[in-house]
Design a protein around this motif. Structure first.
Motif, short mmCIF file in Angstrom:
data_model
loop_
_atom_site.label_atom_id
_atom_site.label_comp_id
_atom_site.label_asym_id
_atom_site.label_seq_id
_atom_site.Cartn_x
_atom_site.Cartn_y
_atom_site.Cartn_z
N ASN A 27 -14.51 0.38 3.22
CA ASN A 27 -15.03 -0.78 2.50
C ASN A 27 -16.51 -0.57 2.20
N SER A 31 -8.34 3.00 0.00
CA SER A 31 -7.35 2.97 1.08
C SER A 31 -6.36 4.13 0.93
N THR A 33 0.82 -1.21 0.00
CA THR A 33 0.00 0.00 0.00
C THR A 33 0.85 1.26 0.00
N ARG A 41 -8.77 2.34 5.55
CA ARG A 41 -9.46 1.80 4.37
C ARG A 41 -10.97 1.85 4.60
N SER A 83 -8.64 -6.74 0.59
CA SER A 83 -7.78 -6.26 -0.49
C SER A 83 -8.33 -6.56 -1.88
N THR A 117 -13.28 -0.72 -2.30
CA THR A 117 -12.40 -0.32 -1.20
C THR A 117 -11.62 0.92 -1.62
N GLU A 162 1.09 -5.24 3.22
CA GLU A 162 -0.31 -4.84 3.20
C GLU A 162 -1.17 -5.84 3.96
#
Length: 858
Positions: free
Chosen positions: A769, A754, A53, A767, A90, A752, A74
Motif C-alpha cells: 500500500n 497485490s 483477487t 499487498r 481495496s 496498491t 478478497e
C-alpha cells in the motif's frame, strides 16, 4: 456475429448484475425474445461480475462508468475486522482516518471517497438506500467536520457476496448523497452451505487485542427460496500511542498527587459486545415473480479517551483566569463562608498555606483540588444501535400493456441510535456532590423509503433493444434529540460563582434541546440506455426531486461508451448532482470541548438560523450542487486488463461546520438570554453553513493480470489514484486552516499492488500500500501542521487448507510495522498534549497488527 454476441453477453451480464444491485441500470436491457440468451449466460454471471483477487478483473470493463467489484473472498484477506479498513485496502480513492481523540466521530468513523466527505457517498444494501447514522462528526478533522454519513462498520464481511463501487456521480439515479459515488453491499444469497470463523489478533505493541467470531449459513426457504443468515461478534481492547503530557510531568515533579502515568491517551477506543446480525431472504412466488426481504440488527459499546483537565488551569473547574488564582466555591448558600478568591497558584497549589487552612480544612469552602488533586481525564463513549428492514417483490409482467416489463416494489425502514456516555468527569456547578459518570442524552435517525421501479426493452431497430426505465421514490427522514440525565445539564448551586454547568467535556442535552425533526421528499426518474450501433452505447438519466423544506431540484446524467476494437473501448459521463442538508445538520445544537490555538476551550454548535449564528453569517441551509464529468478507457491485452479514468467534480455551496468563531461578551449575553447553558464559559461558536466551493479532480488506474506461476495460479492487481481538491471559493467563516485541511490532509497519491497465489493445499496473499505525502495535523491546531512523508505498508496472509472444510490462516497488517509520521516538536513544542504521531496518518497510528484465524466451511 461474434462481436455482436460479445456485446449482448456483456450487456446481459451487466444488466443482471446491476439490476440486482440497483446500480446504473434499473432493470434488464433485454427484450422478451432474448430470454433464452439470459438463461444461457446467467450461470456465468457470478464468475464474471464477482471479482476477487484470484480470478477475473476487478472492474467491469463494459460499463460506461467506472465500477470496482470486490468479492467477499478478497474482503476476508485482511487482518483488520473493520469494514472501512477492509475497503480502504481495496479502493485507493477511499480514505479512512482513525480518530484517536474526538467526539462521536470516534464512535462512527467517517470515510472519504475521492476526497469528499462521508455523506457525499451514497451507501446501498442490495441496491436499496441505506439509512445514515445518527452521529454527526462535530470534530471530524477538517474534511468531515459536520458530516453525517451511513455507518458502514456494522456490515460484516462474512455476510457479503461482493461490494460494488461506482466511482462516478449518480444523483440522477439515486438522489442525494451520490456526488462522489455509490458503494453497494450485496448480501450472500446461497440456500445451502456456510462458514464459521474465529479470528484473534494483536498489535505489535502488545495492545488492541481483538477477538472476532463470525458465521454464515444458507438455508432453503421452501423448495423455491433461500434464507441466508450471518452474524459477527467482536471485541477490541483500546490502544495507546502516547507519552506523558509536558504539563502533567511538571505537576508530578512538583509533588502533585494522583496523576496517571499517561494522562491523555491517543489511540483506538475500546469496543465491547460489537454484534451484527444480517439476514437475506428470497422466495420465488410464481415463475415470473419473487419476494425478497433483508435487514440487520447491530449494537456495540465504544469507549475512548478525551483531553486531560489540568488541576491548575481548567476553566470553570480549577481556575477562571488561566491558572493564576484558584477557583474556590462557597458551600454555605449565603456566601457566609468568607472563602478566599485570591489564592495564587504556583507549582503545587496543594502546598499553599492559604489553600490548606482556608479551603482544605474549611468545610464551608470547596475547590476541586480537594476531590481531584491531580486533575481528571474524561472518557467519552456511547452505545450504538443500528437496525433496518427491507421488504419487496420484483418480477416480470406477463400480460397487458406492460407485458415484458420488469418491476420492483419495495419499502425500507432504517434506524440508528447513538446514546452517549461520559465517564470520569464532573458537573462542576454541583461541587462536591457531583457524580463522576453521566449520560448526556442521545441522537436517533429514522428513515423510511418506498420505491417503485419499472423497466422494459423496446425494439427501435438499433443494434439491440433500447432499455427504458422509470420509477418513483418517497423518503422520510426524522432526526431526534433526547435529553440526558438531569445531572448532566443542571445548573448547580455553584453556578453563580463561576463553576461550569453540565458534565465537563460534553454537557447533556436539556429538555429544551430535545426535539423531533422530520423532512419528506419524493422523486421521479427516467433512465434510457440506447445501443445506436453494436459499438456505440449511450445512456441518459433524469431525476426530479421535491423536498418539503427547500423545494425541488432536477438532475441529469449522460454517459456513453464506444468500442474502438474488440479489446479497446472508451467511455465517459457528464452529470449534475446535489446533496441535501441532513435534518440533523439543520437543527442540531451541542456544546463540545476542543483545542483552540493549543488551549482547551468550550465551543457551542448552534443551528444556522440561531440569532447569534445569523449575526455571524449563518443562513438557512440549502443543498450542495455539483457538476462532474469523467472519461476513460478500458483495454484488454491477453490476460491483462486495464482501465484508466479521469474525473472532475465541482461542488458549489458545500455544507460543513464553520470555523470556530470567537465570542464577544455581547454575544455571550445574547446567548445567555436565549437559554444556552454555561454560556459565560464558552469561548467559541460554530454552525453549519453553505460557505465554500471546491473542485476535485483525479485519475483512477486499475490493472489486473492472471497467469499460472510457481506451480499454482496467480493473480496480480495494481490500482492507483491521484486525487486533488482545490477550494475555489471561501470566506472567513470557512477559515484559512480549514481550507488547508480540505486541500492537504489526504494524500494526493494512493496505490496498491497485490499478489494472490493459490496452490492445492496453500494460498498466499500479499499487498503493498502506497500513501503519498499528506498534511500532518495534531490536535486540530494550525501551528502543528506540516507535510508528512510518503510511506509504504505491507499486508500478508498465508492459508493452509487441512481439507475441503477446514483452513488455518496467519497474517499481518502493516507487516513491517511502518510508523506513522512522528510529531515534529519544532512545530509542536514540548509535546503539550501527549501525542507521538500526527493523527491524520492515512494508515493510522497503531503500527503493525498480526492475527490468526481458523475457518470451517460446510
Amino acid at each position: 456475429m461474434k462481436f455482436r454476441n460479445n456485446i449482448l453477453n456483456h450487456a446481459v451480464k451487466l444488466a443482471l448484475t446491476t439490476t440486482t444491485a440497483g446500480l446504473f441500470i434499473s432493470g434488464t436491457a433485454l427484450a422478451a425474445d432474448e430470454q433464452a440468451e439470459v438463461t444461457k449466460v446467467n450461470k456465468n454471471v457470478e464468475k464474471i461480475a464477482v471479482v476477487g483477487t484470484r480470478s477475473a478483473p476487478r472492474s467491469i470493463g463494459d460499463s460506461p462508468v467506472p465500477i470496482d467489484i470486490i468479492g467477499g473472498e478478497e474482503l476476508g484477506k485482511s487482518g483488520n475486522t473493520d469494514m472501512l479498513e477492509l475497503l480502504k485496502g481495496s479502493i485507493p480513492s477511499l480514505n479512512v482516518h482513525s480518530m484517536p481523540i474526538s467526539d462521536a466521530a470516534s464512535l462512527v468513523r467517517p470515510a472519504n471517497l475521492r476526497g469528499l466527505p462521508s455523506d457525499s457517498t451514497l451507501i446501498l444494501l442490495n441496491g436499496k438506500r441505506r439509512h445514515r447514522a445518527s452521529v454527526i462528526a462535530f470534530l471530524g478533522g477538517g474534511i468531515n467536520d459536520g458530516a453525517q454519513g451511513a455507518d458502514i462498520s456494522v456490515i460484516p464481511s462474512i455476510a457479503l457476496k461482493q461490494v460494488e463501487v461506482l466511482r462516478d456521480g449518480a444523483a440522477a439515479q439515486y438522489g442525494s448523497d451520490a456526488i462522489a459515488g455509490v458503494i453497494n453491499f450485496v448480501l450472500k444469497d446461497a440456500s445451502e452451505g456456510g462458514s464459521f470463523e474465529v479470528r484473534q489478533g494483536q498489535y505489535y505493541e502488545g495492545d488492541g487485542d481483538t477477538t472476532q467470531i463470525s458465521g454464515n449459513i444458507g438455508l432453503p426457504f421452501t423448495d423455491n427460496g433461500f434464507a441466508n443468515l450471518s452474524f459477527q461478534y467482536k471485541t477490541a481492547d483500546a490502544t495507546s500511542r502516547s507519552v506523558q503530557r509536558f504539563d502533567a510531568a511538571n505537576l508530578i515533579e512538583a509533588g502533585v498527587p494522583d496523576i496517571a502515568p499517561i494522562t491523555q491517551i491517543w489511540g483506538a477506543p475500546e469496543v465491547d459486545d460489537d454484534i451484527s446480525i444480517f439476514g437475506n431472504v428470497g422466495l420465488e412466488l410464481t415463475k415470473n415473480s419473487e419476494f425478497y426481504m433483508f435487514g440487520n440488527y447491530s449494537e456495540r459499546d465504544v469507549r475512548g479517551g478525551f483531553y486531560y483537565r489540568n488541576p491548575h488551569t481548567r476553566p470553570g473547574v480549577y481556575s477562571n483566569d488561566g491558572g493564576e488564582t484558584l477557583l474556590v466555591g462557597d458551600l454555605t448558600g449565603d456566601m457566609s463562608g468568607n472563602c478566599p478568591t485570591n489564592i495564587m497558584i504556583d507549582d503545587n497549589v496543594l502546598d499553599n498555606p492559604v489553600y490548606i487552612n482556608q479551603v482544605a480544612n474549611n468545610p464551608d469552602c470547596f475547590a476541586f483540588n480537594e476531590m481531584l488533586p491531580g486533575g481528571f481525564t474524561p472518557n467519552f463513549g456511547g452505545n450504538i444501535t443500528d437496525t433496518s428492514l427491507t421488504i419487496g417483490t420484483k418480477g416480470e409482467f406477463t400480460g397487458g400493456m406492460l407485458e415484458g416489463a420488469y418491476y420492483d416494489l419495495s419499502g425500507t425502514v432504517g434506524f440508528n441510535e447513538s446514546r452517549y456516555f461520559i465517564y470520569d468527569t464532573i458537573n462542576a456547578s454541583l461541587g462536591p456532590d457531583s457524580p463522576r459518570d453521566f449520560s448526556p442524552g442521545k441522537y436517533s435517525q429514522l428513515e423510511k423509503n418506498f420505491n417503485f421501479d419499472l423497466s422494459k426493452g423496446f425494439d427501435f431497430d438499433l443494434a439491440y433493444d433500447v432499455n427504458i426505465a422509470g420509477g418513483l421514490e418517497w423518503h422520510e427522514e426524522t432526526f431526534t434529540v433526547t435529553s440526558g440525565d438531569v445531572a448532566s445539564f443542571t445548573a448547580g448551586p455553584l453556578t453563580d460563582q463561576g463553576f461550569g454547568i453540565g458534565s465537563n467535556g460534553f454537557p447533556g442535552f436539556k429538555p429544551s434541546d430535545a426535539g423531533e425533526y422530520t423532512r419528506r421528499n419524493y422523486a421521479a426518474y427516467l433512465d434510457i440506455e440506447a445501443p445506436f450501433t453494436e459499438e456505440f452505447l449511450m445512456g441518459l438519466a433524469l431525476r426530479y426531486e421535491d423536498y418539503d423544506t427547500f423545494g425541488s431540484t432536477v438532475n441529469y446524467k449522460l454517459m456513453a461508451q464506444y468500442h474502438l476494437t474488440d479489446d479497446l473501448n472508451v467511455r465517459g459521463s457528464i452529470s449534475s448532482g446535489f446533496r441535501a442538508p441532513t435534518v440533523g445538520q439543520a437543527n442540531v445544537s451541542n456544546v463540545q470541548t476542543n483545542l483552540s490555538s493549543g488551549v482547551l476551550v468550550d465551543s457551542a454548535l448552534l443551528p444556522p438560523t440561531n440569532p447569534i449564528a445569523v449575526q455571524l453569517g449563518g443562513t438557512e441551509l440549502e443543498p450542495e450542487e455539483s457538476q462532474s464529468y469523467t472519461f476513460g478507457a478500458v483495454y484488454t491485452i491477453g490476460e491483462v486488463f486495464l482501465t484508466i479514468d479521469y474525473y472532475n467534480i465541482q461542488v458549489d455551496d458545500r455544507i460543513s461546520q464553520s470555523d470556530k468563531i470567537e465570542l464577544s461578551q455581547a454575544d455571550k449575553d445574547t446567548l445567555e438570554a436565549a437559554g444556552v447553558p454555561n454560556v459565560q464559559s464558552l469561548a467559541q461558536v460554530s454552525f453549519f453553513t453553505n460557505d465554500f466551493d471546491t473542485t476535485t479532480q483525479g485519475i483512477d488506474f486499475v490493472a489486473n493480470y492472471a497467469t499460472d506461476l510457481l506451480g499454482g495460479s496467480s493473480t496480480f492487481s495494481l490500482a492507483y489514484n491521484w486525487n486533488e481538491t482545490e477550494v475555489t471559493r471561501s470566506t472567513n467563516i470557512t477559515g484559512v486552516f480549514k481550507v488547508s485541511r480540505l486541500e492537504n490532509d489526504l494524500p494526493n497519491h494512493r496505490g496498491t499492488l497485490s499478489w494472490s497465489q493459490q496452490w492445492e493445499s496453500f494460498s498466499m496473499f500479499t499487498r503493498a500500500n502506497y500513501f503519498g505525502e499528506y498534511q500532518g495535523v495534531h490536535v486540530d491546531y494550525d501551528d502543528t501542521a506540516k507535510m508528512a512523508d510518503a510511506a509504504i505498508t505491507l499486508d500478508a496472509e498465508v492459508t493452509y487448507f487441512l481439507n475441503d472444510s477446514i483452513s488455518f490462516s496467519v497474517g499481518a497488517q502493516n507487516l513491517l510495522d511502518q510508523e506513522a509520521e512522528k510529531l515534529d516538536f519544532t512545530v509542536a513544542p514540548n509535546n503539550n498534549w501527549g501525542g507521538k504521531y500526527y493523527e491524520t496518518s492515512p494508515y493510522g497510528i497503531n503500527g503493525g497488527f498480526y492475527y490468526a484465524k481458523a475457518t470451517y466451511t460446510f
